[in-house]
Scaffold this motif. Structure first.
Motif, PDB file in Angstrom:
ATOM      1  N   THR A 144      86.020  71.967  -2.647  1.00 13.60           N
ATOM      2  CA  THR A 144      86.447  70.714  -2.024  1.00 13.60           C
ATOM      3  C   THR A 144      85.905  70.596  -0.610  1.00 13.60           C
ATOM      4  OG1 THR A 144      88.493  70.829  -3.317  1.00 13.60           O
ATOM      5  CG2 THR A 144      88.439  69.266  -1.493  1.00 13.60           C
ATOM      6  N   TRP A 145      85.942  71.691   0.141  1.00 10.18           N
ATOM      7  CA  TRP A 145      85.420  71.702   1.508  1.00 10.18           C
ATOM      8  C   TRP A 145      83.933  71.377   1.525  1.00 10.18           C
ATOM      9  CZ3 TRP A 145      82.012  75.423   3.806  1.00 10.18           C
ATOM     10  CH2 TRP A 145      81.879  75.301   5.190  1.00 10.18           C
ATOM     11  N   SER A 146      83.174  71.971   0.605  1.00 13.59           N
ATOM     12  CA  SER A 146      81.729  71.743   0.568  1.00 13.59           C
ATOM     13  C   SER A 146      81.397  70.324   0.143  1.00 13.59           C
ATOM     14  CB  SER A 146      81.077  72.747  -0.389  1.00 13.59           C
ATOM     15  OG  SER A 146      81.305  74.075   0.031  1.00 13.59           O
ATOM     16  N   LEU A 147      82.000  69.887  -0.957  1.00 15.73           N
ATOM     17  CA  LEU A 147      81.723  68.523  -1.425  1.00 15.73           C
ATOM     18  C   LEU A 147      82.252  67.486  -0.444  1.00 15.73           C
ATOM     19  CD1 LEU A 147      82.489  68.911  -5.238  1.00 15.73           C
ATOM     20  CD2 LEU A 147      80.250  68.675  -4.153  1.00 15.73           C
ATOM     21  N   PHE A 177      80.176  64.421   1.189  1.00 18.29           N
ATOM     22  CA  PHE A 177      80.547  63.010   1.128  1.00 18.29           C
ATOM     23  C   PHE A 177      80.832  62.440   2.514  1.00 18.29           C
ATOM     24  CE2 PHE A 177      81.629  63.650  -3.439  1.00 18.29           C
ATOM     25  CZ  PHE A 177      80.908  62.578  -3.944  1.00 18.29           C
ATOM     26  N   LEU A 178      81.598  63.182   3.322  1.00 20.55           N
ATOM     27  CA  LEU A 178      82.129  62.624   4.562  1.00 20.55           C
ATOM     28  C   LEU A 178      81.179  62.734   5.750  1.00 20.55           C
ATOM     29  CD1 LEU A 178      85.776  64.010   4.309  1.00 20.55           C
ATOM     30  CD2 LEU A 178      85.023  61.671   3.874  1.00 20.55           C
ATOM     31  N   TYR A 179      80.393  63.809   5.780  1.00 24.47           N
ATOM     32  CA  TYR A 179      79.603  64.062   6.977  1.00 24.47           C
ATOM     33  C   TYR A 179      78.101  63.860   6.773  1.00 24.47           C
ATOM     34  CZ  TYR A 179      83.788  66.027   9.136  1.00 24.47           C
ATOM     35  OH  TYR A 179      85.049  66.202   9.664  1.00 24.47           O
ATOM     36  N   ARG A 180      77.527  64.584   5.818  1.00 22.45           N
ATOM     37  CA  ARG A 180      76.083  64.532   5.676  1.00 22.45           C
ATOM     38  C   ARG A 180      75.666  64.380   4.219  1.00 22.45           C
ATOM     39  NH1 ARG A 180      73.018  65.721  10.172  1.00 22.45           N
ATOM     40  NH2 ARG A 180      71.447  64.710   8.871  1.00 22.45           N
ATOM     41  N   PRO A 181      75.661  63.152   3.696  1.00 21.90           N
ATOM     42  CA  PRO A 181      75.192  62.933   2.327  1.00 21.90           C
ATOM     43  C   PRO A 181      73.741  63.343   2.116  1.00 21.90           C
ATOM     44  CG  PRO A 181      76.367  61.010   3.160  1.00 21.90           C
ATOM     45  CD  PRO A 181      76.156  61.923   4.325  1.00 21.90           C
ATOM     46  N   ASP A 182      72.982  63.484   3.211  1.00 18.61           N
ATOM     47  CA  ASP A 182      71.571  63.853   3.121  1.00 18.61           C
ATOM     48  C   ASP A 182      71.353  65.359   3.227  1.00 18.61           C
ATOM     49  OD1 ASP A 182      72.505  63.800   5.742  1.00 18.61           O
ATOM     50  OD2 ASP A 182      70.504  63.483   6.574  1.00 18.61           O
ATOM     51  N   THR A 215      76.901  76.057   2.811  1.00 17.31           N
ATOM     52  CA  THR A 215      76.894  77.175   3.761  1.00 17.31           C
ATOM     53  C   THR A 215      78.003  76.972   4.792  1.00 17.31           C
ATOM     54  OG1 THR A 215      75.368  76.104   5.325  1.00 17.31           O
ATOM     55  CG2 THR A 215      74.402  77.317   3.466  1.00 17.31           C
ATOM     56  N   PHE A 216      78.203  77.967   5.628  1.00 18.23           N
ATOM     57  CA  PHE A 216      79.261  77.883   6.648  1.00 18.23           C
ATOM     58  C   PHE A 216      78.711  77.510   8.022  1.00 18.23           C
ATOM     59  CE2 PHE A 216      81.085  80.506   3.330  1.00 18.23           C
ATOM     60  CZ  PHE A 216      82.370  80.001   3.217  1.00 18.23           C
ATOM     61  N   LYS A 217      77.477  77.101   8.071  1.00 19.33           N
ATOM     62  CA  LYS A 217      76.927  76.712   9.366  1.00 19.33           C
ATOM     63  C   LYS A 217      77.347  75.294   9.707  1.00 19.33           C
ATOM     64  CE  LYS A 217      72.427  75.134   7.641  1.00 19.33           C
ATOM     65  NZ  LYS A 217      70.966  75.376   7.719  1.00 19.33           N
ATOM     66  N   LYS A 218      77.389  75.018  10.979  1.00 12.46           N
ATOM     67  CA  LYS A 218      77.803  73.703  11.447  1.00 12.46           C
ATOM     68  C   LYS A 218      76.745  72.680  11.098  1.00 12.46           C
ATOM     69  CE  LYS A 218      79.417  71.274  15.577  1.00 12.46           C
ATOM     70  NZ  LYS A 218      79.705  71.388  17.036  1.00 12.46           N
ATOM     71  N   LEU A 219      77.188  71.529  10.593  1.00 12.88           N
ATOM     72  CA  LEU A 219      76.272  70.471  10.244  1.00 12.88           C
ATOM     73  C   LEU A 219      75.829  69.721  11.495  1.00 12.88           C
ATOM     74  CD1 LEU A 219      77.997  69.003   7.065  1.00 12.88           C
ATOM     75  CD2 LEU A 219      76.116  70.622   7.158  1.00 12.88           C
TER      76      LEU A 219
END
Length: 333
Positions: free
Chosen positions: A309-312, A316-321, A328-332
């Motif tokens: 859920t966190w990854s998807l 959806f919410l932050y970076r659809p691209d 991964t756990f790196k900051k987007l």
């Protein structure tokens, strides 16, 4: 602009959607009425008969119509840019929102009443031949309870149509949330049972209600007022604060993305690892169907669901691209 002029303007724009909803509901009532007439031995038995009997087609159609109408009435405006026109009118947004909701409620309520009325008229001759009598008391209480719950479902569709700006994302998220509500309720009861030490049956009030009773109607009214009222207020706030700059975003309120992401994580963990749905998943994977979810297994399943859920959600919410980076756990960036 007066309410009458505003209502007339909105009716001209939405009349195709509203009339289609009414016609589909009427057609469902007529179709199921004809099914009863053509095969009375299957649907009607001597004795008491209520409106909820005679098949499930009417209820299934009503569920689809209420949800789709709520979703479409707001999502469609976003994608056709009709919101630009509405927000340019000399009227506060809250009045526009109230009039749109009012039109939907009136249309689907009329459609639902006509659907059940046509069904009742169609089966009258069959009831007499099958020596069945109609129970008005139970029927109107059951139907009123269902109508309240359907209106809540319409508000759920409205929520996803208003808050999510992408067609696929709004439809997908709305369907997942609606279908998972029963499992979320089951998971919450299981969780409360484990914490309090009480039995599941003691806490599961809804499934102990008698169909058509005054208590069921009272619970439906309270649940509808509380949950439906909350969604009405939430969507009114959202409509007031819509930014046309975010109309094509997956989520149209960027400042609330973190709150929505964490709510989704907690909600889906409860709806899966704490519910009967999680037990079914465990049984499919292990070929073993335990009566209760083992604590260790539930924790592992919760972590897996939380991670997915966190990854998807970040996708959806932050970076659809950035589909690869969200896992991964790196900051987007």
């Amino acid at each position: 602009m007066s309410n009458q002029k505003l209502r007339r303007l909105l009716w001209r724009h939405y009349r195709i959607w509203l009339l289609t909803a009414v016609i589909v509901l009427i057609a469902a009532g007529l179709k199921e009425g004809m099914s009863v007439v053509n095969q009375p031995n299957i649907y009607v038995h001597p004795g008491a008969f209520t409106l909820e009997e005679g098949g499930v087609l009417r209820m299934l159609i009503a569920v689809v119509v209420y949800f789709v109408l709520g979703l479409t009435m707001f999502l469609h405006d976003n994608w056709t840019n009709f919101n630009h026109y509405l927000f340019a009118l000399p009227v506060v947004r809250r009045r526009i929102y109230r009039q749109k909701i009012g039109l939907m409620v009136v249309a689907v309520t009329i459609g639902y009443i006509l659907m059940q009325g046509i069904y009742f008229v169609a089966i009258q001759s069959v009831l007499a031949k099958r020596h069945a009598y109609f129970m008005w008391g139970n029927s109107w209480r059951i139907e009123l309870s269902r109508l309240i719950l359907l209106l809540v479902l319409m508000m759920i569709g409205t929520t996803f149509g208003l808050w999510v700006g992408h067609i696929f994302a709004s439809v997908f998220a709305g369907i997942v949330f609606s279908l998972s509500m029963i499992f979320a309720y089951n998971g919450m009861i299981n969780l409360l049972s484990g914490i309090s030490g009480m039995q599941y049956r003691q806490l599961d009030i809804l499934n102990r209600l008698d169909s058509g009773s005054w208590l069921e109607l009272g619970v439906a009214i309270i649940a509808g007022v509380v949950f439906g009222g909350f969604l009405y207020w939430l969507n009114a706030w959202g409509f007031d604060h819509l930014s046309l700059e975010d109309s094509r975003e997956f989520f149209r309120f960027p400042e609330l993305r973190s709150a929505v992401l964490w709510f989704s994580i907690i909600y889906l963990i409860i709806a899966t690892s704490c519910s009967e749905f999680g037990l079914e998943i465990l049984g499919i994977i292990t070929d073993n169907y335990p009566e209760h979810m083992p604590i260790g297994t539930g924790i592992v399943m919760g972590l897996v669901i939380g991670y997915l859920t966190w990854s998807l959600g970040r996708w959806f919410l932050y970076r659809p691209d950035k589909f690869r980076d969200v896992w991964t756990f790196k900051k987007l960036s």
